[in-house]
Design a protein around this motif. Structure first.
Motif, PDB file in Angstrom:
ATOM      1  N   UNK A  73       2.697 -11.827 -13.610  1.00  0.00           N
ATOM      2  CA  UNK A  73       2.120 -10.534 -13.905  1.00  0.00           C
ATOM      3  C   UNK A  73       2.511  -9.571 -12.804  1.00  0.00           C
ATOM      4  N   UNK A  74       2.830  -8.351 -13.172  1.00  0.00           N
ATOM      5  CA  UNK A  74       3.212  -7.311 -12.214  1.00  0.00           C
ATOM      6  C   UNK A  74       2.083  -6.294 -12.097  1.00  0.00           C
ATOM      7  N   UNK A  75       1.985  -5.705 -10.925  1.00  0.00           N
ATOM      8  CA  UNK A  75       0.963  -4.704 -10.691  1.00  0.00           C
ATOM      9  C   UNK A  75       1.578  -3.543  -9.930  1.00  0.00           C
ATOM     10  N   UNK A  76       1.392  -2.340 -10.417  1.00  0.00           N
ATOM     11  CA  UNK A  76       1.812  -1.127  -9.715  1.00  0.00           C
ATOM     12  C   UNK A  76       0.547  -0.448  -9.207  1.00  0.00           C
ATOM     13  N   UNK A  77       0.608   0.050  -7.987  1.00  0.00           N
ATOM     14  CA  UNK A  77      -0.560   0.646  -7.335  1.00  0.00           C
ATOM     15  C   UNK A  77      -0.297   2.131  -7.091  1.00  0.00           C
ATOM     16  N   UNK A  78      -1.266   2.996  -7.398  1.00  0.00           N
ATOM     17  CA  UNK A  78      -1.061   4.417  -7.154  1.00  0.00           C
ATOM     18  C   UNK A  78      -1.234   4.776  -5.685  1.00  0.00           C
ATOM     19  N   UNK A  79      -0.449   5.745  -5.253  1.00  0.00           N
ATOM     20  CA  UNK A  79      -0.560   6.267  -3.896  1.00  0.00           C
ATOM     21  C   UNK A  79      -0.104   7.716  -3.873  1.00  0.00           C
ATOM     22  N   UNK A 125       3.089   5.721  -8.981  1.00  0.00           N
ATOM     23  CA  UNK A 125       2.814   4.298  -9.134  1.00  0.00           C
ATOM     24  C   UNK A 125       3.901   3.554  -8.384  1.00  0.00           C
ATOM     25  N   UNK A 126       3.512   2.620  -7.515  1.00  0.00           N
ATOM     26  CA  UNK A 126       4.465   1.906  -6.673  1.00  0.00           C
ATOM     27  C   UNK A 126       4.422   0.417  -7.003  1.00  0.00           C
ATOM     28  N   UNK A 127       5.608  -0.143  -7.215  1.00  0.00           N
ATOM     29  CA  UNK A 127       5.758  -1.583  -7.465  1.00  0.00           C
ATOM     30  C   UNK A 127       6.929  -2.085  -6.630  1.00  0.00           C
ATOM     31  N   UNK A 128       6.683  -3.100  -5.823  1.00  0.00           N
ATOM     32  CA  UNK A 128       7.726  -3.757  -5.021  1.00  0.00           C
ATOM     33  C   UNK A 128       8.510  -2.776  -4.157  1.00  0.00           C
ATOM     34  N   UNK A 129       7.807  -1.789  -3.603  1.00  0.00           N
ATOM     35  CA  UNK A 129       8.449  -0.854  -2.684  1.00  0.00           C
ATOM     36  C   UNK A 129       9.146   0.323  -3.330  1.00  0.00           C
ATOM     37  N   UNK A 130       9.070   0.425  -4.660  1.00  0.00           N
ATOM     38  CA  UNK A 130       9.690   1.524  -5.394  1.00  0.00           C
ATOM     39  C   UNK A 130       8.638   2.307  -6.170  1.00  0.00           C
ATOM     40  N   UNK A 153      -8.780   7.290 -10.805  1.00  0.00           N
ATOM     41  CA  UNK A 153      -9.475   6.383 -11.730  1.00  0.00           C
ATOM     42  C   UNK A 153      -8.976   4.944 -11.547  1.00  0.00           C
ATOM     43  N   UNK A 154      -7.668   4.788 -11.400  1.00  0.00           N
ATOM     44  CA  UNK A 154      -7.094   3.453 -11.185  1.00  0.00           C
ATOM     45  C   UNK A 154      -7.552   2.867  -9.856  1.00  0.00           C
ATOM     46  N   UNK A 155      -7.571   3.682  -8.801  1.00  0.00           N
ATOM     47  CA  UNK A 155      -8.026   3.199  -7.496  1.00  0.00           C
ATOM     48  C   UNK A 155      -9.492   2.769  -7.545  1.00  0.00           C
ATOM     49  N   UNK A 156     -10.314   3.483  -8.310  1.00  0.00           N
ATOM     50  CA  UNK A 156     -11.716   3.086  -8.478  1.00  0.00           C
ATOM     51  C   UNK A 156     -11.817   1.721  -9.161  1.00  0.00           C
ATOM     52  N   UNK A 157     -10.997   1.501 -10.179  1.00  0.00           N
ATOM     53  CA  UNK A 157     -11.002   0.209 -10.881  1.00  0.00           C
ATOM     54  C   UNK A 157     -10.563  -0.912  -9.954  1.00  0.00           C
ATOM     55  N   UNK A 158      -9.546  -0.671  -9.150  1.00  0.00           N
ATOM     56  CA  UNK A 158      -9.088  -1.690  -8.206  1.00  0.00           C
ATOM     57  C   UNK A 158     -10.167  -1.999  -7.178  1.00  0.00           C
ATOM     58  N   UNK A 159     -10.883  -0.988  -6.721  1.00  0.00           N
ATOM     59  CA  UNK A 159     -11.962  -1.203  -5.756  1.00  0.00           C
ATOM     60  C   UNK A 159     -13.087  -2.030  -6.385  1.00  0.00           C
TER      61      UNK A 159
END
Length: 80
Positions: A1-7, A48-53, A65-71
């Protein structure tokens, strides 16, 4: 499974489209991220960042909203 994180992009360095990098903040952690896939990205944008990109530019509301869900699923605490 892959996950992209917002920043949030703090600043951008480099003019070469393939080597352009940004300093991106992820809730207190700052990392260098390759911006080749998002040439339209500017400082202040959320990506959205995945694997440094950075793979997509997203709006601030969606990022927060995504950061709140991750928290909410933070597993660092005691699970018992």
């Amino acid at each position: 499974m892959c996950l992209a994180v917002p920043g949030e992009i703090l600043n951008i360095e480099g003019a070469d489209p393939l080597m352009r990098q940004g300093r991106v903040a992820f809730g207190g952690i700052v990392k260098r991220v390759n911006l080749a896939y998002v040439p339209e990205a500017r400082a202040g944008d959320y990506v959205l960042v995945h694997a440094g990109f950075a793979i997509a530019v997203i709006d601030e509301e969606e990022a927060l909203r995504t950061l709140e869900c991750l928290a909410a699923v933070d597993t660092r605490g005691d699970s018992t």
